[in-house]
Scaffold this active site. Structure first.
Site, short mmCIF file in Angstrom:
data_model
loop_
_atom_site.label_atom_id
_atom_site.label_comp_id
_atom_site.label_asym_id
_atom_site.label_seq_id
_atom_site.Cartn_x
_atom_site.Cartn_y
_atom_site.Cartn_z
N ASP A 34 -53.43 -82.11 -88.61
CA ASP A 34 -52.53 -83.19 -87.93
C ASP A 34 -53.30 -84.15 -87.50
O ASP A 34 -54.20 -83.82 -86.22
CB ASP A 34 -51.62 -82.70 -86.80
N TRP A 77 -49.30 -79.94 -79.37
CA TRP A 77 -48.95 -80.46 -80.73
C TRP A 77 -49.49 -79.11 -81.61
O TRP A 77 -48.56 -79.46 -82.75
CB TRP A 77 -49.41 -81.63 -81.25
N LYS A 121 -49.53 -94.65 -83.79
CA LYS A 121 -50.64 -94.89 -82.74
C LYS A 121 -51.89 -95.76 -83.22
O LYS A 121 -52.02 -96.74 -82.53
CB LYS A 121 -51.23 -93.65 -82.53
N1 PMP Z 1 -48.91 -84.55 -83.71
C1 PMP Z 1 -49.69 -85.39 -82.57
C2 PMP Z 1 -51.16 -84.99 -82.47
C3 PMP Z 1 -48.88 -86.21 -81.76
O1 PMP Z 1 -49.60 -86.93 -80.84
C4 PMP Z 1 -47.49 -86.42 -81.88
C5 PMP Z 1 -46.79 -87.14 -81.24
N2 PMP Z 1 -47.29 -87.81 -80.17
C6 PMP Z 1 -46.93 -85.68 -82.87
C7 PMP Z 1 -47.52 -84.63 -83.77
C8 PMP Z 1 -45.32 -85.72 -83.24
O2 PMP Z 1 -45.16 -86.82 -83.73
P1 PMP Z 1 -43.58 -87.54 -83.97
O3 PMP Z 1 -43.31 -87.81 -82.83
O4 PMP Z 1 -44.06 -88.72 -84.92
O5 PMP Z 1 -43.00 -86.33 -84.76
#
Ligand code: PMP
Length: 358
Positions: free
Chosen positions: A172, A101, A196
């Site tokens: 993030d 991510w 989450k």
């Molecule tokens: N950052 C992290 C740390 C994630 O775990 C996730 C999704 N699992 C995301 C970003 C992406 O998020 P989204 O699906 O809400 O765009």
């Protein structure tokens, strides 16, 4: 059979919250209208969104010089929104590549035309630890440093933050917001999807220092921090139900003791599983101990077929969604705020039984 949902997100919510949603769904506050039907311009919704903001400020002890904003578009939306709003001086951002991510955030910024420098990466060891920032950051090169506080797929988390030498720190926090305690004042911007630890998918929280919000031309209105700050996050229709449901989860969090209590519970849950994995002769968690996540724990046998058999066996016992991310394989247990200790106990019991019967 009691079902426990170990999904990485959207994820398990407190039973009390689901029940409250159910009770209130036909008629919100005796209005005869459902939360699914009311206008975001109603005073009822004004009260809801203001309470969500106030509870977030209260729970996370957000200082007054930070704005709290709500967006749609998820963490992925913020991979674009953050550079568009913040990378206005140098058009260059620094990144610590701690996993899937973090790398994704860098790729999104790059394809929007920003320069991205990866200052450290642990890709070579399959992200089994966090990358260390060993250099002193230059203070005139980058608009900000991006980190991912909890790496949902790889199972690492920052317990100590990198020293940025006054370069703004952007985090993030999608998978450990309010699950692990951080001091908001250590960050310049935090973003997180709520799906989450805090609610159903559809809301993204942005906590940003007011001094970083400025007028930026040529960016989409739905990602414009200044516009959202001016319009109480409602220049257009917000995700009404999702904000309401997030509000209920925040009330639950306050009732059970806030972030201190969540962190204590999450530590207890994570220790139970890590202690089992560390003594197991069948399962292994590959992450360096000092960087281990409280909320996402990957583990594997080393045999992909056997891993799948374990996933199926667990599902047959009500322990759901334990398949690891496709990029890592194996299994992964997500132990977010609403996962009860009993769920982790049940998981460890089943893993123990599986290992013994092998
Ligand atoms: N950052 C992290 C740390 C994630 O775990 C996730 C999704 N699992 C995301 C970003 C992406 O998020 P989204 O699906 O809400 O765009």
């Amino acid at each position: 059979m009691t079902v426990y949902n170990f999904a990485a997100g959207p994820a398990t919510l407190p039973n009390e919250v689901i029940t409250q949603i159910q009770d209130e769904l036909p008629s919100l506050q005796g209005s005869g209208m459902s939360i699914l039907e009311i206008s975001h311009r109603s005073s009822m919704f004004d009260d809801i969104i203001n309470a969500v903001q106030a509870d977030l400020r209260d729970l996370m002890k957000i200082p007054d010089d930070y704005e709290v904003l709500f967006f749609q578009g998820g963490g992925t939306g913020q991979f674009a929104a953050v550079p568009m709003n913040l990378a206005t001086d140098h058009h260059r951002i620094a990144l610590l590549d701690s996993g899937h991510w973090a790398a994704k955030a860098g790729e999104e910024a790059k394809q929007l035309g920003y320069k991205v420098d990866t200052l450290a990466t642990t890709k070579a060891t399959h992200y089994d630890r966090l990358p260390a920032l060993t250099m002193t950051m230059p203070d005139d090169t980058y608009d900000y440093l991006h980190i991912c506080t909890n790496n949902t797929i790889e199972g690492t988390a920052y317990h100590e933050l990198p020293k940025t030498n006054h370069v703004p720190l952007v985090a993030d926090m999608s998978s450990n917001i309010m699950a692990q305690k951080y001091d908001v004042a250590d960050f310049d911007l935090i973003f997180a999807g709520v799906q989450k630890n805090l609610g159903p998918a559809g809301v993204t929280i942005v906590i940003v220092k007011k001094s970083l919000i400025k007028e930026v031309d040529g960016i989409p209105s739905v990602f414009n921090y200044q516009l959202f700050a001016k319009k109480n996050s409602m220049p257009n229709t917000p995700p009404v139900f999702n904000i309401y449901a997030t509000g209920l989860t925040l009330k639950w969090l306050k009732k059970v003791g806030g972030i201190d209590e969540m962190q204590a519970r999450n530590q207890k849950k994570a220790s139970l599983l890590y202690d089992f994995l560390d003594q197991s002769t069948l399962f292994n968690n590959p992450v360096k101990h000092q960087d281990r996540s409280l909320t996402n724990i990957p583990f594997m046998t080393g045999d992909a077929k056997l891993d799948l058999a374990v996933v199926d066996d667990l599902a047959a016992h009500g322990l759901m969604n334990l398949k690891g991310h496709r990029s890592v394989g194996g299994l992964r247990a997500s132990l977010y705020n609403a996962m009860p200790f009993e769920g982790v106990q049940a998981l460890v019991n089943e893993l123990y039984r599986f290992e013994k019967e092998m």
